[in-house]
Design a protein around this motif. Structure first.
Motif, PDB file in Angstrom:
ATOM      1  N   UNK A 119       0.854  -1.195   0.000  1.00 24.11           N
ATOM      2  CA  UNK A 119       0.000   0.000   0.000  1.00 24.11           C
ATOM      3  C   UNK A 119       0.887   1.241   0.000  1.00 24.11           C
ATOM      4  N   UNK A 120       0.556   2.212  -0.836  1.00 28.65           N
ATOM      5  CA  UNK A 120       1.277   3.486  -0.828  1.00 28.65           C
ATOM      6  C   UNK A 120       0.807   4.258   0.394  1.00 28.65           C
ATOM      7  N   UNK A 139      10.569  11.042  -1.101  1.00 28.40           N
ATOM      8  CA  UNK A 139      10.581   9.703  -1.673  1.00 28.40           C
ATOM      9  C   UNK A 139       9.311   8.953  -1.275  1.00 28.40           C
ATOM     10  N   UNK A 140       8.805   8.162  -2.204  1.00 33.15           N
ATOM     11  CA  UNK A 140       7.575   7.399  -1.994  1.00 33.15           C
ATOM     12  C   UNK A 140       7.784   6.342  -0.914  1.00 33.15           C
ATOM     13  N   UNK A 141       6.783   6.197  -0.059  1.00 33.40           N
ATOM     14  CA  UNK A 141       6.825   5.167   0.970  1.00 33.40           C
ATOM     15  C   UNK A 141       5.687   4.181   0.735  1.00 33.40           C
ATOM     16  N   UNK A 142       6.050   2.893   0.828  1.00 35.25           N
ATOM     17  CA  UNK A 142       5.073   1.820   0.641  1.00 35.25           C
ATOM     18  C   UNK A 142       5.192   0.841   1.804  1.00 35.25           C
ATOM     19  N   UNK A 143       4.122   0.081   2.005  1.00 38.39           N
ATOM     20  CA  UNK A 143       4.133  -0.880   3.115  1.00 38.39           C
ATOM     21  C   UNK A 143       3.357  -2.129   2.732  1.00 38.39           C
ATOM     22  N   UNK A 144       4.024  -3.266   2.851  1.00 41.29           N
ATOM     23  CA  UNK A 144       3.337  -4.538   2.707  1.00 41.29           C
ATOM     24  C   UNK A 144       2.706  -4.857   4.049  1.00 41.29           C
ATOM     25  N   UNK A 145       1.576  -5.550   4.018  1.00 42.77           N
ATOM     26  CA  UNK A 145       0.870  -5.884   5.256  1.00 42.77           C
ATOM     27  C   UNK A 145       1.799  -6.624   6.220  1.00 42.77           C
ATOM     28  N   UNK A 192       7.541   0.073   6.809  1.00 41.16           N
ATOM     29  CA  UNK A 192       7.433   0.996   5.681  1.00 41.16           C
ATOM     30  C   UNK A 192       8.769   1.011   4.936  1.00 41.16           C
ATOM     31  N   UNK A 193       8.704   0.962   3.609  1.00 42.97           N
ATOM     32  CA  UNK A 193       9.887   0.973   2.751  1.00 42.97           C
ATOM     33  C   UNK A 193       9.860   2.240   1.910  1.00 42.97           C
ATOM     34  N   UNK A 194      11.010   2.886   1.768  1.00 45.23           N
ATOM     35  CA  UNK A 194      11.129   4.068   0.920  1.00 45.23           C
ATOM     36  C   UNK A 194      11.608   3.651  -0.459  1.00 45.23           C
ATOM     37  N   UNK A 195      10.941   4.167  -1.497  1.00 44.42           N
ATOM     38  CA  UNK A 195      11.263   3.845  -2.884  1.00 44.42           C
ATOM     39  C   UNK A 195      11.833   5.107  -3.538  1.00 44.42           C
ATOM     40  N   UNK A 196      13.026   5.005  -4.096  1.00 46.84           N
ATOM     41  CA  UNK A 196      13.695   6.156  -4.706  1.00 46.84           C
ATOM     42  C   UNK A 196      13.395   6.226  -6.201  1.00 46.84           C
ATOM     43  N   UNK A 197      13.060   7.408  -6.734  1.00 49.07           N
ATOM     44  CA  UNK A 197      12.690   7.515  -8.146  1.00 49.07           C
ATOM     45  C   UNK A 197      13.834   7.213  -9.107  1.00 49.07           C
ATOM     46  N   UNK A 198      15.078   7.467  -8.719  1.00 52.26           N
ATOM     47  CA  UNK A 198      16.193   7.212  -9.632  1.00 52.26           C
ATOM     48  C   UNK A 198      16.394   5.729  -9.889  1.00 52.26           C
ATOM     49  N   UNK A 199      15.995   4.894  -8.956  1.00 51.89           N
ATOM     50  CA  UNK A 199      16.232   3.466  -9.118  1.00 51.89           C
ATOM     51  C   UNK A 199      14.993   2.665  -9.438  1.00 51.89           C
ATOM     52  N   UNK A 200      13.831   3.318  -9.505  1.00 47.20           N
ATOM     53  CA  UNK A 200      12.581   2.601  -9.704  1.00 47.20           C
ATOM     54  C   UNK A 200      11.705   3.312 -10.724  1.00 47.20           C
ATOM     55  N   UNK A 201      10.830   2.550 -11.327  1.00 48.58           N
ATOM     56  CA  UNK A 201       9.866   3.072 -12.278  1.00 48.58           C
ATOM     57  C   UNK A 201       8.470   2.675 -11.808  1.00 48.58           C
TER      58      UNK A 201
END
Length: 183
Positions: free
Chosen positions: A142-143, A151-157, A161-170
């Motif tokens: 979930x975002x 930086x975008x943060x997402x979390x699996x149930x 919480x994990x941070x996702x960096x735009x330079x390394x992800x699409x």
């Protein structure tokens, strides 16, 4: 955030608040959830103690091809609501965007991210969205927001919480997929 400034340059005009422009993390401007109408590129440099940012921003005001433009959204809104909002011109939106960007920068300098994030979350397209991390078979995450660096943060149930960096992800919107650019 320059993309937020573009969205606000339209939606802050009295009567235009329901024009469906949204911010797509990290730097795009969308009509609803599906069509891109603009984007932002930022190049930053730190020289000594001075931070320099060069902002490039493009948004489609009046060209209906190849996808859609801001004035198409206004026409659709007028048709649906029977209102008669005027179409916007490029010069006006550039001026409004620069003014709005200056306002957002001032708020950020005074209050930090907390001063801008409520408006950012109001205008972004990711609220309540779930994505797969890595591939389409991966578990859903979930975002949950952005961190203090944007930086975008997402979390699996049940996970942290994990941070996702735009330079390394699409971010593939059509597949609700965040994938590494380096796979």
């Amino acid at each position: 955030s320059s993309d937020l400034a573009v969205v606000e340059s339209v939606t802050s005009i009295p009567g235009y608040q329901d024009i469906d422009l949204r911010v797509k993390w990290p730097n795009d401007i969308y009509c609803g959830d599906l069509m891109k109408v603009g984007g932002v590129l930022v190049n930053s440099t730190l020289m000594g103690e001075t931070f320099h940012a060069l902002i490039g921003c493009g948004f489609n005001v009046a060209n209906a091809n190849p996808t859609i433009c801001i004035n198409d959204l206004i026409k659709e809104h007028n048709k649906k609501t029977k209102e008669k909002l005027d179409l916007l011109n490029t010069d006006c939106l550039i001026a409004r965007t620069v003014t709005e960007l200056e306002r957002l920068i001032n708020i950020f300098q005074e209050k930090g991210p907390e001063g801008v994030l409520p408006l950012y979350y109001k205008r972004w397209m990711h609220s309540g969205k779930q994505v797969h991390l890595g591939n389409e078979e991966a578990p859903l995450a979930r975002i949950v927001g952005v961190d203090d660096s944007g930086f975008l943060q997402v979390q699996q149930e049940g996970q942290a919480v994990v941070t996702v960096h735009p330079d390394g992800n699409s971010f593939d919107m059509m597949k609700n997929l965040i994938i590494s650019k380096h796979q």
